[in-house]
Structures are given as C-alpha cells and as structure tokens.
Scaffold this motif. Structure first.
Motif, mmCIF file in Angstrom:
data_model
loop_
_atom_site.group_PDB
_atom_site.id
_atom_site.type_symbol
_atom_site.label_atom_id
_atom_site.label_comp_id
_atom_site.label_asym_id
_atom_site.label_seq_id
_atom_site.Cartn_x
_atom_site.Cartn_y
_atom_site.Cartn_z
ATOM 1 N N MET A 193 70.647 50.366 -3.171
ATOM 2 C CA MET A 193 70.985 50.706 -1.790
ATOM 3 C C MET A 193 69.846 50.277 -0.856
ATOM 4 O O MET A 193 70.086 49.669 0.185
ATOM 5 N N GLN A 194 68.619 50.583 -1.234
ATOM 6 C CA GLN A 194 67.464 50.228 -0.406
ATOM 7 C C GLN A 194 67.302 48.715 -0.267
ATOM 8 O O GLN A 194 66.883 48.233 0.782
ATOM 9 N N ASP A 195 67.620 47.975 -1.339
ATOM 10 C CA ASP A 195 67.478 46.521 -1.322
ATOM 11 C C ASP A 195 68.663 45.813 -0.675
ATOM 12 O O ASP A 195 68.678 44.593 -0.572
ATOM 13 N N GLY A 196 69.682 46.582 -0.271
ATOM 14 C CA GLY A 196 70.854 45.990 0.352
ATOM 15 C C GLY A 196 71.815 45.333 -0.627
ATOM 16 O O GLY A 196 72.705 44.595 -0.225
ATOM 17 N N LYS B 268 77.160 53.591 1.608
ATOM 18 C CA LYS B 268 78.262 54.427 1.118
ATOM 19 C C LYS B 268 78.392 54.300 -0.400
ATOM 20 O O LYS B 268 78.510 55.304 -1.102
ATOM 21 N N ALA B 269 78.373 53.087 -0.921
ATOM 22 C CA ALA B 269 78.467 52.889 -2.373
ATOM 23 C C ALA B 269 77.253 53.499 -3.065
ATOM 24 O O ALA B 269 77.379 54.138 -4.115
ATOM 25 N N GLY B 270 76.093 53.315 -2.469
ATOM 26 C CA GLY B 270 74.871 53.868 -3.059
ATOM 27 C C GLY B 270 74.935 55.377 -3.190
ATOM 28 O O GLY B 270 74.586 55.936 -4.234
ATOM 29 N N LEU B 271 75.396 56.030 -2.143
ATOM 30 C CA LEU B 271 75.511 57.497 -2.188
ATOM 31 C C LEU B 271 76.614 57.943 -3.145
ATOM 32 O O LEU B 271 76.475 58.960 -3.825
ATOM 33 N N THR B 272 77.688 57.155 -3.215
ATOM 34 C CA THR B 272 78.782 57.459 -4.141
ATOM 35 C C THR B 272 78.297 57.372 -5.588
ATOM 36 O O THR B 272 78.736 58.142 -6.445
ATOM 37 N N LEU B 273 77.400 56.450 -5.865
ATOM 38 C CA LEU B 273 76.842 56.293 -7.215
ATOM 39 C C LEU B 273 75.695 57.270 -7.466
ATOM 40 O O LEU B 273 75.529 57.763 -8.578
ATOM 41 N N LEU B 274 74.918 57.527 -6.441
ATOM 42 C CA LEU B 274 73.737 58.378 -6.572
ATOM 43 C C LEU B 274 74.093 59.854 -6.796
ATOM 44 O O LEU B 274 73.496 60.520 -7.645
#
Length: 128
Positions: free
Chosen positions: A96-99, A104-110
């Motif tokens: 997520m940080q690296d783009g 949204k996907a990052g939070l869904t996975l995190l």
C-alpha cells in the motif's frame, strides 16, 4: 448463542482454523472472485489468480495443521500462523505504501491479517 457459535467464540484456535480453511478453499476454487473481493485486479494482472491459489493452499494447510495437532505441536503451529499473518500484514502495508495496491485494497488485506495475528496471540496466551 448456539452451541457451535459459543465454542467458536470461546476458542480462537478453532475459529481461526476454520476461517483459514474456508477462505483458503474459496481462493483455490475461485481465485479471480476472491482476488476481486480483496481489492486486487486479476484482469490487469494475470498472475493474481496464481498467487491467490498459493495463498489459499497455504491457508488450508495451516488451518488443517492446527486442527489436527495437539499439545506443544499445536502451540508451534499457532506460532507459525502468527508469524505468517504478521508477514501478510507487513506485506499489505508495504504494498500500500509503495503504491503497488490501492489504499482500499491494502486496508482490505491488512485488517484480516492483523485480526488473525491478534486471534493467534490470544490463543497462545490462553494456552500458556
């Protein structure tokens, strides 16, 4: 609460294991749908279904290993699961940080990875 629901609420090991098996089986059976629900794009990245199936098989294996072991062996498998889930959380955050994936996907996975770490740690504390 029904009898089964109360067992799952009281025993994070069983709940997490069954959750791993269910999510893993879904990822193996329909990796495109699972990837899409996780906010990933299997259309623009044709490797996503492959990686999703790898994830699914790992989750099924961890869930089954936890359910079929006991004593110190089960404690060890739970610990391995915590490490794997922590790695998933870190990987999601970094992507997520690296783009590499959307926020949204990052939070869904995190979120589920962090929840699984917490559940695994709770299980270890209760066993200790």
């Amino acid at each position: 609460m029904s009898g089964h629901a109360s067992v799952l609420a009281m025993n994070p090991v069983i709940g997490l294991s069954l959750g791993r098996i269910a999510v893993g089986a879904a990822a193996v059976a329909n990796p495109q749908l699972v990837a899409k629900n996780l906010g990933l794009d299997p259309v623009s990245n044709p490797q996503v279904p492959y990686v999703t199936r790898l994830f699914g098989l790992r989750e099924v294996a961890l869930g089954l290993a936890t359910l079929t072991t006991g004593g110190r062996s089960r404690t060890g498998v739970i610990g391995i699961g915590v490490l794997v889930d922590a790695g998933d959380a870190a990987t999601s955050y970094l992507a997520m940080q690296d783009g590499q994936i959307s926020r949204k996907a990052g939070l869904t996975l995190l979120a589920p990875a962090v929840g699984a770490v917490a559940s695994g740690l709770l299980a270890l504390v209760r066993r200790g």
